[in-house]
Design a protein around this motif. Structure first.
Motif, PDB file in Angstrom:
ATOM      1  N   GLY A 156      73.181  46.769  21.254  1.00 44.69           N
ATOM      2  CA  GLY A 156      72.483  47.777  20.449  1.00 44.69           C
ATOM      3  C   GLY A 156      71.871  47.177  19.209  1.00 44.69           C
ATOM      4  O   GLY A 156      72.073  45.998  18.921  1.00 44.69           O
ATOM      5  N   LEU A 157      71.123  47.983  18.501  1.00 46.72           N
ATOM      6  CA  LEU A 157      70.483  47.521  17.276  1.00 46.72           C
ATOM      7  C   LEU A 157      71.449  47.617  16.101  1.00 46.72           C
ATOM      8  O   LEU A 157      72.402  48.393  16.134  1.00 46.72           O
ATOM      9  CB  LEU A 157      69.228  48.348  16.982  1.00 46.72           C
ATOM     10  CG  LEU A 157      68.115  48.263  18.020  1.00 46.72           C
ATOM     11  CD1 LEU A 157      66.901  49.048  17.541  1.00 46.72           C
ATOM     12  CD2 LEU A 157      67.733  46.810  18.297  1.00 46.72           C
ATOM     13  N   THR A 200      78.281  42.152  20.922  1.00 45.39           N
ATOM     14  CA  THR A 200      77.167  41.185  20.945  1.00 45.39           C
ATOM     15  C   THR A 200      76.284  41.331  19.704  1.00 45.39           C
ATOM     16  O   THR A 200      76.427  42.281  18.935  1.00 45.39           O
ATOM     17  CB  THR A 200      76.274  41.404  22.188  1.00 45.39           C
ATOM     18  OG1 THR A 200      75.628  42.673  22.070  1.00 45.39           O
ATOM     19  CG2 THR A 200      77.074  41.356  23.467  1.00 45.39           C
ATOM     20  N   ALA A 201      75.352  40.412  19.582  1.00 50.26           N
ATOM     21  CA  ALA A 201      74.456  40.437  18.428  1.00 50.26           C
ATOM     22  C   ALA A 201      73.533  41.651  18.467  1.00 50.26           C
ATOM     23  O   ALA A 201      73.090  42.081  19.527  1.00 50.26           O
ATOM     24  CB  ALA A 201      73.611  39.170  18.404  1.00 50.26           C
ATOM     25  N   ILE A 219      77.644  47.489  30.727  1.00 45.99           N
ATOM     26  CA  ILE A 219      76.851  47.142  29.542  1.00 45.99           C
ATOM     27  C   ILE A 219      76.573  48.472  28.847  1.00 45.99           C
ATOM     28  O   ILE A 219      75.820  49.308  29.352  1.00 45.99           O
ATOM     29  CB  ILE A 219      75.523  46.447  29.903  1.00 45.99           C
ATOM     30  CG1 ILE A 219      75.787  45.168  30.698  1.00 45.99           C
ATOM     31  CG2 ILE A 219      74.729  46.125  28.635  1.00 45.99           C
ATOM     32  CD1 ILE A 219      74.527  44.407  31.095  1.00 45.99           C
ATOM     33  N   LEU A 220      77.273  48.689  27.731  1.00 45.99           N
ATOM     34  CA  LEU A 220      77.135  49.968  27.030  1.00 45.99           C
ATOM     35  C   LEU A 220      76.196  49.809  25.847  1.00 45.99           C
ATOM     36  O   LEU A 220      76.418  48.974  24.966  1.00 45.99           O
ATOM     37  CB  LEU A 220      78.503  50.450  26.540  1.00 45.99           C
ATOM     38  CG  LEU A 220      79.540  50.766  27.623  1.00 45.99           C
ATOM     39  CD1 LEU A 220      80.838  51.248  26.969  1.00 45.99           C
ATOM     40  CD2 LEU A 220      79.019  51.820  28.607  1.00 45.99           C
ATOM     41  N   LEU A 221      75.156  50.611  25.845  1.00 47.55           N
ATOM     42  CA  LEU A 221      74.208  50.598  24.734  1.00 47.55           C
ATOM     43  C   LEU A 221      74.654  51.615  23.685  1.00 47.55           C
ATOM     44  O   LEU A 221      74.861  52.787  24.000  1.00 47.55           O
ATOM     45  CB  LEU A 221      72.811  50.968  25.236  1.00 47.55           C
ATOM     46  CG  LEU A 221      71.772  51.160  24.125  1.00 47.55           C
ATOM     47  CD1 LEU A 221      71.451  49.831  23.444  1.00 47.55           C
ATOM     48  CD2 LEU A 221      70.505  51.810  24.670  1.00 47.55           C
ATOM     49  N   VAL A 222      74.822  51.120  22.459  1.00 45.68           N
ATOM     50  CA  VAL A 222      75.222  52.005  21.366  1.00 45.68           C
ATOM     51  C   VAL A 222      73.969  52.436  20.606  1.00 45.68           C
ATOM     52  O   VAL A 222      73.220  51.592  20.113  1.00 45.68           O
ATOM     53  CB  VAL A 222      76.194  51.281  20.408  1.00 45.68           C
ATOM     54  CG1 VAL A 222      76.604  52.198  19.261  1.00 45.68           C
ATOM     55  CG2 VAL A 222      77.421  50.797  21.181  1.00 45.68           C
ATOM     56  N   VAL A 223      73.721  53.743  20.553  1.00 50.94           N
ATOM     57  CA  VAL A 223      72.566  54.239  19.785  1.00 50.94           C
ATOM     58  C   VAL A 223      73.010  55.354  18.840  1.00 50.94           C
ATOM     59  O   VAL A 223      73.979  56.066  19.100  1.00 50.94           O
ATOM     60  CB  VAL A 223      71.407  54.767  20.684  1.00 50.94           C
ATOM     61  CG1 VAL A 223      70.713  53.643  21.411  1.00 50.94           C
ATOM     62  CG2 VAL A 223      71.878  55.840  21.636  1.00 50.94           C
ATOM     63  N   ASP A 224      72.261  55.458  17.761  1.00 51.89           N
ATOM     64  CA  ASP A 224      72.557  56.415  16.697  1.00 51.89           C
ATOM     65  C   ASP A 224      71.855  57.741  16.990  1.00 51.89           C
ATOM     66  O   ASP A 224      70.626  57.799  17.030  1.00 51.89           O
ATOM     67  CB  ASP A 224      72.049  55.784  15.383  1.00 51.89           C
ATOM     68  CG  ASP A 224      72.215  56.672  14.176  1.00 51.89           C
ATOM     69  OD1 ASP A 224      72.492  57.871  14.340  1.00 51.89           O
ATOM     70  OD2 ASP A 224      72.049  56.150  13.056  1.00 51.89           O
TER      71      ASP A 224
END
Ligand code: GDP
Length: 297
Positions: free
Chosen positions: A108-109, A192-193, A218-223
């Protein structure tokens, strides 16, 4: 509170139809105009709104008659079912490898809540699912991320693998997998980065990591607070890296709801968890039906 405006609008719209003993096509049309506006106001993706309105309209007009419900209640039931379907229908479980350890890459970002969520997930898996997780600090570009994860690990009593001399995240992850196999950790969670934007370097690094560790998730974390930006980020990660699910953070804030309602339909990837606060126990499995009930009251 999240979804407040959306919930209020939808509930007052549905209230008008609830008691009706006869629902005409014109009634459905008028209602759907209001539902459409409520969804757009909540920042739901335009195409998602269009498809949703079409599905509900078709079902609501040509609805099967059920003796137990009034026609008005029947229409509300259709809206709830479609809202649930929009968010993925069934709750999706986390994959478990038949050959431990299960490997989970958190991506994620920056600022989305990736490091915090890594800690929360380790906590949840250990407490509720009896797993023995190992956290891995592979976000080496943001030096604070490594110490942040170490602090989280200490607070939770979950070990954190990090490496001071090794500057290669892929190597760090490989070493961590080795340690997990030797010391019988059944779940490896790799932080991860992240970067400020989706760029080629970030994606290349994540692809290399994916290749090296063959993750189960692969879990994407988003706000959730970032609305359609979160959906765009999800689309790009999904297309370029391939993700298995999404974690939507900051749902305790006053997000309008656009990300929660659009991500599944746009990316076809399930929301698996939601972050409900800064505390380390504030991570919950995502249940589309419960969320739809919360919105519709
Ligand atoms: P990263 O850069 O993606 O690793 O982000 P961090 O894990 O450092 O989180 C950024 C900020 O968001 C921190 O202040 C976290 O406490 C906060 N945060 C993360 N998840 C949630 C959540 O579900 N709710 C709230 N309110 N804050 C959160």
């Amino acid at each position: 509170m999240a979804f407040e405006g959306l919930a209020e609008r939808l509930q007052s719209t549905l209230q008008k139809i609830r008691g009706k003993g006869k629902v005409t096509e014109a009634d459905v049309k008028a209602m759907m105009r209001e539902v459409r506006l409520a969804l757009l106001y909540a920042d739901v993706n335009l195409k998602v709104v269009k498809d949703f309105i079409q599905r509900v309209s078709e079902r609501a007009v040509g609805q099967e008659v059920m003796k137990s419900l009034t026609p008005g209640q029947q229409v509300i039931k259709v809206v709830k079912e479609e809202l649930t379907a929009l968010m993925g229908g069934e709750a999706e479980k986390l994959a478990v490898s038949d050959k431990p350890p299960t490997v989970i890459m958190m991506v994620g970002l920056q600022g989305a809540g990736k490091t915090t969520t890594s800690g929360k997930l380790a906590n949840l898996l250990r407490k509720k699912y009896n797993r023995t997780p190992l956290l891995v600090a592979a976000d080496i570009y943001r030096p604070a991320a490594v110490s942040q994860l170490q602090t989280l690990g200490k607070q939770l009593g979950v070990p954190v693998y990090s490496s001071e001399e090794n500057a290669d995240p892929v190597e760090i992850a490989k070493q961590a997998l080795k340690k997990a196999a030797e010391e019988h950790y059944d779940t490896v969670i790799i932080d991860t980065a992240g970067r400020l934007h989706v760029d080629e370097r970030l994606m290349d690094e994540l692809k290399n990591m994916k290749e090296a560790v063959d993750p189960d998730e692969i879990l994407l974390v988003v706000d959730a607070m970032t609305g359609q930006d979160a959906v765009n980020v999800a689309e790009r990660f999904s297309g370029q890296l391939g993700i298995t699910g999404v974690v939507l953070t900051k749902l305790d804030g006053d997000t309008r709801g656009g990300a929660a309602l659009s991500i599944r339909a746009v990316t076809n990837k399930p929301i698996k968890f939601v972050g409900m606060g800064e505390k380390l126990d504030a991570l919950e499995p995502f249940h589309p039906e419960r969320m739809a009930s919360r919105i519709l009251g």
